[in-house]
Write a protein that holds these residues in place. Sequence first.
Motif: not given
Lengths: 151, 310
Positions: B164-167, B180-181
């Motif tokens: 899962y996208e994250s910063d 970010r999702n």
Amino acid sequence: MSDARRRLAMRTNHLIHWKSLPNAPIAMLLVGGLLLAAQGCGKSRVERHTLSGQVTFAGKPVPAGLIIFEPDPTKGNRGPQGYAEILDGRYQTDKLGKGTMTGALIITISAYPVDDGSGENPSPPLFAPFKTTAQISEETATLDFDVPTRR
Amino acid sequence: MNSTRKSDRSRGFTLVELLVVIAIIGVLIALLLPAVQAAREAARRLHCTNNLKQLALGVQSYHDGYGCFPYGALDSHQMSWRVSILPYIEQQNLHEQFNFRLTSLAGSTNLAVALTPVNDFFCPSATNLLSIYTGGQVNGVQTYTAHYFGVAGAEGIDPAGTTYESDPTTNPSIYGYVGRNGVLTLNETITISDISDGTAATFLLGEIAHDEPGIYGYAGGTGRAIGGGDGQPWVSGTTGNRPTLACKSIEIGINMPGVATSQIAFASYHPGGASFAKCDGSVSFVDEDVDMAVYKATASRDHEETDVIK
């Protein structure tokens, strides 16, 4: 009948009355209530497994922290996370925690120094959350972790 | 004469009979009390559900007006999504008090807006209504907090093996990662067309109101957590070091202790779970024993997971 005998009869009458009539329903109500209460509390639909062990960082016990056990969905293992708080290098999912699933698990360990809680900002962790994997079965009762200094 | 009086007396209640009656009444009350308490808690849960619904509708109305969902948190104003939706939840006057020219909450203008409590932001089962930080004070007076947070997305791996996208925040081990999702996230606006999983399969808001979740290394040398959600003023969205205060990513299960600021677990005082609003405006109570993969799938707006919370 003499006064004394009548009084005795009344008393015994009441004794029988007291013993036979109201006791049974009260007992039934009590037992029924307890059963209902017990039934209401213990409704957990997932089987959780108790796990305990030691967590060390470069050989020294981790003072405080959290260990999370998540079923690995990529290996088809599903279910809720189990966790335990780490205190003085020990963790136990049935104390300050919740039991784990069995099977393939992703384990995340966070560790913190124990501070006096006077500061505004959280104390920095001992290391960035450490991730590892493990395969546990019904027979696994303890699982120890040593977090290496270099990763 | 004498015997008539005696039979009169015997028709009254004896001590034993009285005790039996009291005992029966006592047992009945003891049986009834938990039911009454449960009914009261059910009513509070319903009230909480209603609050979430109102806020979800407010966010929807914002989307109608601006063509996108509000920023979950916005660094340039340090504010939360709650400020953006104020006009849509009958709080126009508070929205007018907020000065959008200021880039910081500090001082007595924008932070002071949180000196006014907004009832829609409180779960009736929760006890702590005030911010818990000295940074949340205006001239020595504590501002109010909120118990409802945006869902910034999921953290970890989906069942297909995709991350899962994250910063990362400035210090990921303390402040964690920003999802970010999700739908309400940091410095980014999402539109309904970005929700490819479907609005009925994606979380919008959830509640964080519990003593347990929080940050370690905090309280009284025990290493235990802080209380009452994340205890930030309801206007707060970010601080200088970029954690998200008003929206959280889902890495940790419901009602579990949290570790990093941006990943504090959703939690409630309602027994056995917490309430969530989805992007279609529906509100559901999610069991704390929910399958993590399903829980995370519902937190992410894309990834095409098939198994989500209905």
